[in-house]
Design a protein around this motif. Structure first.
Motif, PDB file in Angstrom:
ATOM      1  N   PHE A 165       0.832  -1.215   0.000  1.00 11.50           N
ATOM      2  CA  PHE A 165       0.000   0.000   0.000  1.00 11.50           C
ATOM      3  C   PHE A 165       0.863   1.260   0.000  1.00 11.50           C
ATOM      4  O   PHE A 165       0.648   2.175  -0.804  1.00 11.50           O
ATOM      5  N   LEU A 166       1.847   1.313   0.906  1.00  8.38           N
ATOM      6  CA  LEU A 166       2.682   2.509   1.018  1.00  8.38           C
ATOM      7  C   LEU A 166       3.652   2.641  -0.156  1.00  8.38           C
ATOM      8  O   LEU A 166       4.075   3.751  -0.493  1.00  8.38           O
ATOM      9  N   GLY A 167       4.008   1.519  -0.779  1.00  9.71           N
ATOM     10  CA  GLY A 167       5.017   1.556  -1.840  1.00  9.71           C
ATOM     11  C   GLY A 167       4.478   1.788  -3.228  1.00  9.71           C
ATOM     12  O   GLY A 167       5.257   1.830  -4.179  1.00  9.71           O
ATOM     13  N   GLY A 168       3.161   1.929  -3.374  1.00 13.45           N
ATOM     14  CA  GLY A 168       2.605   2.169  -4.702  1.00 13.45           C
ATOM     15  C   GLY A 168       2.352   0.908  -5.494  1.00 13.45           C
ATOM     16  O   GLY A 168       2.288   0.945  -6.720  1.00 13.45           O
ATOM     17  N   GLY A 169       2.169  -0.217  -4.810  1.00 11.86           N
ATOM     18  CA  GLY A 169       1.908  -1.455  -5.523  1.00 11.86           C
ATOM     19  C   GLY A 169       0.508  -1.526  -6.100  1.00 11.86           C
ATOM     20  O   GLY A 169       0.294  -2.202  -7.106  1.00 11.86           O
ATOM     21  N   TYR A 170      -0.457  -0.830  -5.478  1.00 13.46           N
ATOM     22  CA  TYR A 170      -1.840  -0.869  -5.945  1.00 13.46           C
ATOM     23  C   TYR A 170      -2.207   0.349  -6.790  1.00 13.46           C
ATOM     24  O   TYR A 170      -2.987   0.250  -7.727  1.00 13.46           O
ATOM     25  N   PHE A 171      -1.661   1.501  -6.457  1.00 14.13           N
ATOM     26  CA  PHE A 171      -1.918   2.738  -7.199  1.00 14.13           C
ATOM     27  C   PHE A 171      -0.802   3.718  -6.870  1.00 14.13           C
ATOM     28  O   PHE A 171      -0.125   3.579  -5.851  1.00 14.13           O
ATOM     29  N   PRO A 172      -0.581   4.719  -7.737  1.00 17.51           N
ATOM     30  CA  PRO A 172       0.513   5.683  -7.482  1.00 17.51           C
ATOM     31  C   PRO A 172       0.304   6.425  -6.169  1.00 17.51           C
ATOM     32  O   PRO A 172      -0.803   6.845  -5.835  1.00 17.51           O
ATOM     33  N   VAL A 173       1.385   6.592  -5.408  1.00 13.40           N
ATOM     34  CA  VAL A 173       1.345   7.315  -4.135  1.00 13.40           C
ATOM     35  C   VAL A 173       2.457   8.351  -4.127  1.00 13.40           C
ATOM     36  O   VAL A 173       3.304   8.392  -5.013  1.00 13.40           O
ATOM     37  N   SER A 174       2.445   9.194  -3.101  1.00 13.20           N
ATOM     38  CA  SER A 174       3.442  10.247  -2.999  1.00 13.20           C
ATOM     39  C   SER A 174       4.794   9.676  -2.607  1.00 13.20           C
ATOM     40  O   SER A 174       4.895   8.572  -2.048  1.00 13.20           O
ATOM     41  N   GLU A 175       5.845  10.451  -2.867  1.00 14.14           N
ATOM     42  CA  GLU A 175       7.195  10.019  -2.509  1.00 14.14           C
ATOM     43  C   GLU A 175       7.359   9.888  -0.991  1.00 14.14           C
ATOM     44  O   GLU A 175       8.124   9.058  -0.518  1.00 14.14           O
ATOM     45  N   THR A 176       6.643  10.726  -0.243  1.00 18.08           N
ATOM     46  CA  THR A 176       6.726  10.648   1.219  1.00 18.08           C
ATOM     47  C   THR A 176       6.256   9.295   1.726  1.00 18.08           C
ATOM     48  O   THR A 176       6.897   8.673   2.581  1.00 18.08           O
ATOM     49  N   MET A 177       5.138   8.797   1.188  1.00 19.37           N
ATOM     50  CA  MET A 177       4.624   7.491   1.596  1.00 19.37           C
ATOM     51  C   MET A 177       5.582   6.383   1.181  1.00 19.37           C
ATOM     52  O   MET A 177       5.807   5.418   1.926  1.00 19.37           O
ATOM     53  N   MET A 178       6.183   6.513   0.012  1.00 12.82           N
ATOM     54  CA  MET A 178       7.070   5.465  -0.496  1.00 12.82           C
ATOM     55  C   MET A 178       8.319   5.300   0.366  1.00 12.82           C
ATOM     56  O   MET A 178       8.925   4.226   0.388  1.00 12.82           O
ATOM     57  N   ASN A 179       8.690   6.354   1.080  1.00  3.16           N
ATOM     58  CA  ASN A 179       9.871   6.261   1.946  1.00  3.16           C
ATOM     59  C   ASN A 179       9.678   5.307   3.114  1.00  3.16           C
ATOM     60  O   ASN A 179      10.654   4.898   3.747  1.00  3.16           O
ATOM     61  N   MET A 196      10.624   0.949  -6.074  1.00  4.01           N
ATOM     62  CA  MET A 196       9.736   1.424  -7.144  1.00  4.01           C
ATOM     63  C   MET A 196      10.072   2.838  -7.589  1.00  4.01           C
ATOM     64  O   MET A 196      10.097   3.131  -8.791  1.00  4.01           O
ATOM     65  N   GLY A 197      10.316   3.754  -6.638  1.00  5.41           N
ATOM     66  CA  GLY A 197      10.609   5.135  -6.997  1.00  5.41           C
ATOM     67  C   GLY A 197      11.840   5.269  -7.873  1.00  5.41           C
ATOM     68  O   GLY A 197      11.778   5.804  -8.989  1.00  5.41           O
ATOM     69  N   PRO A 198      13.014   4.798  -7.403  1.00  6.33           N
ATOM     70  CA  PRO A 198      14.215   4.872  -8.240  1.00  6.33           C
ATOM     71  C   PRO A 198      14.092   4.110  -9.551  1.00  6.33           C
ATOM     72  O   PRO A 198      14.661   4.514 -10.573  1.00  6.33           O
ATOM     73  N   LEU A 199      13.319   3.010  -9.550  1.00  5.91           N
ATOM     74  CA  LEU A 199      13.161   2.219 -10.769  1.00  5.91           C
ATOM     75  C   LEU A 199      12.369   2.993 -11.820  1.00  5.91           C
ATOM     76  O   LEU A 199      12.734   3.000 -13.002  1.00  5.91           O
ATOM     77  N   ARG A 200      11.303   3.676 -11.391  1.00  8.73           N
ATOM     78  CA  ARG A 200      10.535   4.489 -12.335  1.00  8.73           C
ATOM     79  C   ARG A 200      11.376   5.635 -12.888  1.00  8.73           C
ATOM     80  O   ARG A 200      11.299   5.972 -14.076  1.00  8.73           O
ATOM     81  N   GLU A 201      12.167   6.263 -12.014  1.00  6.69           N
ATOM     82  CA  GLU A 201      13.026   7.349 -12.491  1.00  6.69           C
ATOM     83  C   GLU A 201      14.067   6.837 -13.478  1.00  6.69           C
ATOM     84  O   GLU A 201      14.393   7.507 -14.455  1.00  6.69           O
ATOM     85  N   ALA A 202      14.593   5.647 -13.232  1.00  8.10           N
ATOM     86  CA  ALA A 202      15.612   5.090 -14.129  1.00  8.10           C
ATOM     87  C   ALA A 202      15.040   4.763 -15.498  1.00  8.10           C
ATOM     88  O   ALA A 202      15.719   4.927 -16.517  1.00  8.10           O
TER      89      ALA A 202
END
Length: 364
Positions: free
Chosen positions: A300-314, A322-328
């Motif tokens: 849930f916090l990592g964006g596995g179900y839907f996009p979330v904010s970077e704060t939650m992903m931390n 997921m965050g660095p992978l999308r940026e890459a």
């Protein structure tokens, strides 16, 4: 390490039909379903087309400021905001009250803004436009002090215009809904490698093979390492096969940073595989319950179900990857290895703790 045990563990899992259903069929099905249902969330142009145009009535009482306002409107034209000048304040207010206009600007010694009930998207659009417009007006006011014609503020000299070239060769397209959920579902189902960790030694106990291995000349730590390596080898294969399939089916641009992507997903896989083994040491039933909670919260916090904010992903290992992978894959930003290092660090800590507990037991 003992190669026969590694191969035996790996082959046993390949013979299990559940492996193919759980780590290939389910993720691919969810990629298709979620990617199809949630296309609108990722289609920026489709969202923009649904925004209703905003009609603005304005009255000019200060001619100097009014001239700057009109020039800013011409230069910052928008298909979603239409400006109509009213003869006087009363007619503009009547149009606003009658619903013929969505906003009213009174341009006197300062600009007064009144609006009807706008949607959140319309209000955000209007505010953003006003910020750009007021910046242009301030720029024109400053230019007049130095006798610079306002029109020159919005045009480049011919020499500079020829010298500026826009290089779009490295421009990357944004992710589609299918591509986003292809990456998300791979990462999400990797979390369930923790279940393999929970079963790592349970199958051996049930089949009475673990007892025979314990009386063999192999040391306990070598047995632990070899069994773990066999499960990890399956995890590496799952990551690799899913990456190849999604590149073909959904055009996920893995090839742009294939090594970084494979290492990132593999680090996440190792973390949750080790987490499963560690939780098994405190009891399979309790470990299963704790593991399911951790997986759902991390997803849930990592964006596995839907996009979330970077704060939650931390706050989620899934988000660290997921965050660095999308940026890459979809930007030209530098690679971020922090998530990989964190996953591997926690993996080492859990693995050492698990090994310590298992080595102190009379039997695994």
């Amino acid at each position: 390490m003992n190669l026969p045990i590694i191969i035996r563990t790996f082959v046993q899992q390949l013979r299990d039909k559940g492996t193919y259903i759980y780590f290939l069929l389910f993720p691919l099905t969810l990629m298709l379903v979620l990617g199809s249902i949630l296309q609108g969330v990722f289609a920026g142009s489709a969202v923009e087309e649904k925004v209703e145009p905003i009609t603005v009535q304005y009255v000019v009482e200060d001619q100097a400021l009014g001239g700057q306002f009109k020039m800013a409107v011409r230069e910052l034209s928008s298909t979603k905001i239409k400006f109509n000048q009213s003869a006087d304040r009363a007619s503009a207010v009547r149009a606003l009250r009658a619903g013929k206009a969505d906003a009213y600007f009174n341009i006197g010694d300062k600009i007064v803004v009144r609006t009807n009930q706008l949607s959140d998207v319309q209000l955000t659009l209007l505010k953003s436009y006003l910020v750009e417009m007021f910046q242009s007006i301030r720029l024109m006011a400053g230019a007049q002090r130095f006798n610079v014609p306002p029109a020159e503020l919005f045009t480049l000299p011919a020499e500079l215009n020829d010298a500026l070239k826009v290089d779009q060769t490295n421009l990357k397209k944004p992710a589609t809904s299918y591509q986003y959920y292809a990456v998300a579902m791979i990462a999400l189902f990797i979390l369930y490698m923790a279940e393999n960790g929970l079963e790592m030694f349970s199958k051996g106990r049930r089949r009475k093979t673990l007892q025979r291995e314990l009386i063999s000349p192999l040391g306990r730590q070598k047995l632990i390492n070899s069994t773990f390596a066999g499960h990890a080898l399956l995890g590496f294969c799952v990551v690799l096969v899913q990456m190849l399939i999604t590149q073909v089916l959904f055009k996920v641009p893995w090839q742009q940073q294939f090594g970084f992507a494979f290492i990132s997903l593999s680090a996440l896989m190792l973390l949750f595989l080790t987490l499963g083994v560690f939780l098994e040491t405190i009891g399979k039933g309790v470990g299963m319950g704790i593991m399911q909670i951790i997986i759902q919260v991390a997803a849930f916090l990592g964006g596995g179900y839907f996009p979330v904010s970077e704060t939650m992903m931390n706050f989620s290992p899934l988000g660290w990857i997921m965050g660095p992978l999308r940026e890459a894959l979809w930007t030209n930003n530098p690679l971020q290895w922090r998530g990989v290092f964190l996953c591997l660090l926690i993996t080492v800590i859990l693995y050492c703790g698990m090994s310590l507990v298992l080595n102190r037991r009379e039997e695994f």
